[in-house]
Enzyme design. Structure first.
Site, PDB file in Angstrom:
ATOM      1  N   HIS A  81       0.836  -1.214   0.000  1.00  0.00           N
ATOM      2  CA  HIS A  81       0.000   0.000   0.000  1.00  0.00           C
ATOM      3  C   HIS A  81       0.862   1.252   0.000  1.00  0.00           C
ATOM      4  O   HIS A  81       0.410   2.315  -0.401  1.00  0.00           O
ATOM      5  CB  HIS A  81      -0.901   0.043   1.248  1.00  0.00           C
ATOM      6  CG  HIS A  81      -1.745  -1.167   1.401  1.00  0.00           C
ATOM      7  ND1 HIS A  81      -2.749  -1.493   0.514  1.00  0.00           N
ATOM      8  CD2 HIS A  81      -1.744  -2.172   2.318  1.00  0.00           C
ATOM      9  CE1 HIS A  81      -3.340  -2.619   0.898  1.00  0.00           C
ATOM     10  NE2 HIS A  81      -2.742  -3.048   1.988  1.00  0.00           N
ATOM     11  N   HIS A 134       5.397   6.492   6.420  1.00  0.00           N
ATOM     12  CA  HIS A 134       5.074   6.027   5.071  1.00  0.00           C
ATOM     13  C   HIS A 134       4.642   7.229   4.244  1.00  0.00           C
ATOM     14  O   HIS A 134       4.504   8.341   4.764  1.00  0.00           O
ATOM     15  CB  HIS A 134       3.944   4.979   5.121  1.00  0.00           C
ATOM     16  CG  HIS A 134       2.686   5.538   5.671  1.00  0.00           C
ATOM     17  ND1 HIS A 134       2.373   5.508   7.028  1.00  0.00           N
ATOM     18  CD2 HIS A 134       1.678   6.213   5.064  1.00  0.00           C
ATOM     19  CE1 HIS A 134       1.221   6.137   7.206  1.00  0.00           C
ATOM     20  NE2 HIS A 134       0.787   6.576   6.051  1.00  0.00           N
ATOM     21  N   HIS A 169       2.258   8.826   0.657  1.00  0.00           N
ATOM     22  CA  HIS A 169       1.173   8.745  -0.327  1.00  0.00           C
ATOM     23  C   HIS A 169       1.607   9.629  -1.492  1.00  0.00           C
ATOM     24  O   HIS A 169       2.177  10.716  -1.270  1.00  0.00           O
ATOM     25  CB  HIS A 169      -0.135   9.269   0.267  1.00  0.00           C
ATOM     26  CG  HIS A 169      -0.540   8.551   1.520  1.00  0.00           C
ATOM     27  ND1 HIS A 169      -1.379   7.452   1.519  1.00  0.00           N
ATOM     28  CD2 HIS A 169      -0.199   8.762   2.828  1.00  0.00           C
ATOM     29  CE1 HIS A 169      -1.546   7.030   2.776  1.00  0.00           C
ATOM     30  NE2 HIS A 169      -0.832   7.797   3.575  1.00  0.00           N
ATOM     31  N   GLU A 208      -2.848  13.404   0.474  1.00  0.00           N
ATOM     32  CA  GLU A 208      -4.167  13.017   0.993  1.00  0.00           C
ATOM     33  C   GLU A 208      -4.902  14.257   1.487  1.00  0.00           C
ATOM     34  O   GLU A 208      -6.016  14.544   1.055  1.00  0.00           O
ATOM     35  CB  GLU A 208      -4.008  11.985   2.109  1.00  0.00           C
ATOM     36  CG  GLU A 208      -3.410  10.665   1.603  1.00  0.00           C
ATOM     37  CD  GLU A 208      -3.872   9.473   2.398  1.00  0.00           C
ATOM     38  OE1 GLU A 208      -3.612   9.437   3.614  1.00  0.00           O
ATOM     39  OE2 GLU A 208      -4.486   8.566   1.804  1.00  0.00           O
ATOM     40  N   HIS A 266       3.523  10.592   6.316  1.00  0.00           N
ATOM     41  CA  HIS A 266       2.873  10.423   7.628  1.00  0.00           C
ATOM     42  C   HIS A 266       3.816   9.694   8.575  1.00  0.00           C
ATOM     43  O   HIS A 266       4.327   8.622   8.235  1.00  0.00           O
ATOM     44  CB  HIS A 266       1.580   9.613   7.482  1.00  0.00           C
ATOM     45  CG  HIS A 266       0.516  10.349   6.735  1.00  0.00           C
ATOM     46  ND1 HIS A 266      -0.442   9.723   5.974  1.00  0.00           N
ATOM     47  CD2 HIS A 266       0.280  11.678   6.605  1.00  0.00           C
ATOM     48  CE1 HIS A 266      -1.236  10.619   5.426  1.00  0.00           C
ATOM     49  NE2 HIS A 266      -0.812  11.824   5.802  1.00  0.00           N
ATOM     50  N   THR A 289      -6.330   6.658   7.238  1.00  0.00           N
ATOM     51  CA  THR A 289      -6.840   6.919   5.877  1.00  0.00           C
ATOM     52  C   THR A 289      -6.854   5.646   5.039  1.00  0.00           C
ATOM     53  O   THR A 289      -7.128   5.691   3.837  1.00  0.00           O
ATOM     54  CB  THR A 289      -5.977   7.971   5.145  1.00  0.00           C
ATOM     55  OG1 THR A 289      -4.683   7.402   4.888  1.00  0.00           O
ATOM     56  CG2 THR A 289      -5.852   9.240   5.962  1.00  0.00           C
ATOM     57  N   THR A 290      -6.544   4.508   5.707  1.00  0.00           N
ATOM     58  CA  THR A 290      -6.665   3.206   5.042  1.00  0.00           C
ATOM     59  C   THR A 290      -7.551   2.327   5.917  1.00  0.00           C
ATOM     60  O   THR A 290      -7.685   2.588   7.131  1.00  0.00           O
ATOM     61  CB  THR A 290      -5.296   2.498   4.920  1.00  0.00           C
ATOM     62  OG1 THR A 290      -4.781   2.317   6.244  1.00  0.00           O
ATOM     63  CG2 THR A 290      -4.326   3.284   4.093  1.00  0.00           C
TER      64      THR A 290
HETATM   65  N1  5EF Z   1      -2.474   7.254   6.467  1.00  0.00           N
HETATM   66  S1  5EF Z   1      -2.409   6.418   7.813  1.00  0.00           S
HETATM   67  O1  5EF Z   1      -1.440   7.041   8.704  1.00  0.00           O
HETATM   68  O2  5EF Z   1      -3.743   6.296   8.365  1.00  0.00           O
HETATM   69  C1  5EF Z   1      -1.798   4.813   7.454  1.00  0.00           C
HETATM   70  C2  5EF Z   1      -1.636   4.386   6.148  1.00  0.00           C
HETATM   71  F1  5EF Z   1      -2.025   5.129   5.098  1.00  0.00           F
HETATM   72  C3  5EF Z   1      -1.040   3.167   5.874  1.00  0.00           C
HETATM   73  F2  5EF Z   1      -0.879   2.770   4.578  1.00  0.00           F
HETATM   74  C4  5EF Z   1      -0.608   2.364   6.889  1.00  0.00           C
HETATM   75  S2  5EF Z   1       0.215   0.889   6.495  1.00  0.00           S
HETATM   76  O3  5EF Z   1       0.574   0.188   7.681  1.00  0.00           O
HETATM   77  O4  5EF Z   1       1.358   1.300   5.685  1.00  0.00           O
HETATM   78  C5  5EF Z   1      -0.788  -0.121   5.475  1.00  0.00           C
HETATM   79  C6  5EF Z   1      -2.165  -0.244   5.986  1.00  0.00           C
HETATM   80  O5  5EF Z   1      -2.263  -0.370   7.357  1.00  0.00           O
HETATM   81  C7  5EF Z   1      -0.818   2.747   8.210  1.00  0.00           C
HETATM   82  N2  5EF Z   1      -0.431   1.866   9.188  1.00  0.00           N
HETATM   83  C8  5EF Z   1      -0.899   1.925  10.550  1.00  0.00           C
HETATM   84  C9  5EF Z   1      -2.388   1.575  10.641  1.00  0.00           C
HETATM   85  C10 5EF Z   1      -2.460   0.200  11.330  1.00  0.00           C
HETATM   86  C11 5EF Z   1      -1.078  -0.062  11.824  1.00  0.00           C
HETATM   87  C12 5EF Z   1      -0.593  -1.082  12.638  1.00  0.00           C
HETATM   88  C13 5EF Z   1       0.789  -1.135  12.911  1.00  0.00           C
HETATM   89  C14 5EF Z   1       1.650  -0.169  12.388  1.00  0.00           C
HETATM   90  C15 5EF Z   1       1.162   0.857  11.580  1.00  0.00           C
HETATM   91  C16 5EF Z   1      -0.199   0.891  11.368  1.00  0.00           C
HETATM   92  C17 5EF Z   1      -1.397   4.000   8.479  1.00  0.00           C
HETATM   93  F3  5EF Z   1      -1.554   4.430   9.745  1.00  0.00           F
HETATM   94 ZN    ZN Z   2      -0.757   7.732   5.600  1.00  0.00          ZN
END
Ligand code: 5EF
Ligand code: ZN
Length: 263
Positions: free
Chosen positions: A66, A91, A93, A104, A117, A198-199
């Site tokens: 993602h 990460h 976008h 975003e 982010h 946002t995911t």
């Molecule tokens: N835009 S955002 O900040 O809302 C956001 C993302 F956009 C995103 F892509 C991810 S991820 O982990 O790379 C893939 C899907 O969870 C996370 N990851 C977070 C969500 C769940 C989780 C669990 C452990 C570590 C990181 C995350 C995320 F918080």
């Molecule tokens: Zn993000």
């Protein structure tokens, strides 16, 4: 959980079928419009600790299908919020080579080329990300808007390894570097609102801080990020490019966006 994408039959308009919160309230991202803003003199500058990592430390750079993510050591944290928020990962976008607009959050409908982010969880109350991710005071995410412009040496510290993680689930170890250098100069000017991941699963668990000032990366750096990655596995015959990985802006409803600056 079930697989989700940014377009097509598993795209964002279908997320709520498997992830009900995605169809709920307090969703992110949003369009940060001037008429929504309210100056809040109590908003303190963001203070971060231990972001300047030594090259002797190794960070895991990965393609999770993602986004491109960097796992962060738990000594990194935000110290200026009511609870300590400990870093988990960062990460990005982004758009695509033909469309350098993939942020975003938007500002008065202006979409930036990309957005970073830095995800933190409330380590005063929860032992890890998984326990914090669905709690209303669980997460704090720092958002940085990214424009194409001057070359950015801080981004190069991980972009130079991106061809090692072209396919989903590939990871490489990279030397630590100063994560503070990825942020804008001023940490005292930002937008603040209550929102969500946002995911999927889109939990309304995020205290969002979007810095007012953007950072720049060069066109080549943007293209490296926007064209290097695939969300498919290495051996798959038809590779699926990983780009345009941004959610559309969501309804603000009765939410107010606080700002830490006056003009
Ligand atoms: N835009 S955002 O900040 O809302 C956001 C993302 F956009 C995103 F892509 C991810 S991820 O982990 O790379 C893939 C899907 O969870 C996370 N990851 C977070 C969500 C769940 C989780 C669990 C452990 C570590 C990181 C995350 C995320 F918080
Ligand atoms: Zn993000």
């Amino acid at each position: 959980g079930a697989k989700w994408t940014y377009n097509g039959p598993e795209g964002e308009h279908h997320w709520s079928k498997h992830y009900p919160y995605c169809g709920g309230a307090f969703q992110s991202p949003i369009d940060i419009k001037s008429e929504l803003l309210r100056f809040d003199p109590t908003l303190r500058p963001i203070e971060i600790q231990n972001y300047n990592l030594s090259p002797n430390e190794q960070l895991t750079l990965g393609n999770n299908g993602h986004s491109v993510q960097i796992s962060l050591p738990s000594k990194m944290h935000i110290s200026s919020l009511p609870h300590r928020y400990t870093a988990a990962q960062l990460h990005f976008h982004w758009g695509s080579s033909g469309r350098p607009s993939g942020s975003e959050h938007t500002v008065n409908s202006k979409q930036y080329a990309a957005e970073m982010h830095v995800v933190h969880f409330n380590s005063d109350k929860y032992p890890n990300m998984s326990m914090a991710v669905d709690k209303s005071d669980g997460l704090a995410v720092l958002g940085v808007l990214i424009e194409v412009g001057e070359f950015n040496p801080a981004f190069e510290q991980f972009l130079r390894f991106i061809n090692g993680i072209k396919y989903i689930d590939q990871r490489v170890q990279v030397p630590g570097f100063n994560i503070r250098a990825l942020l804008p100069a001023r940490l005292d000017e930002f937008y603040r609102y209550d929102g969500s991941l946002t995911t999927p699963p889109c939990y309304p668990s995020v205290l969002w801080t979007i810095f007012r000032n953007h950072v720049t990366i060069s066109r080549k750096q943007f293209l490296d990020m926007a064209t290097a990655l695939y969300s498919s596995h290495a051996q798959e015959s038809s590779p699926v490019p990983l780009n345009e990985n941004f959610r559309k802006t969501q309804l603000v409803d009765s939410r107010v966006v606080l700002v830490s600056f006056k003009e």
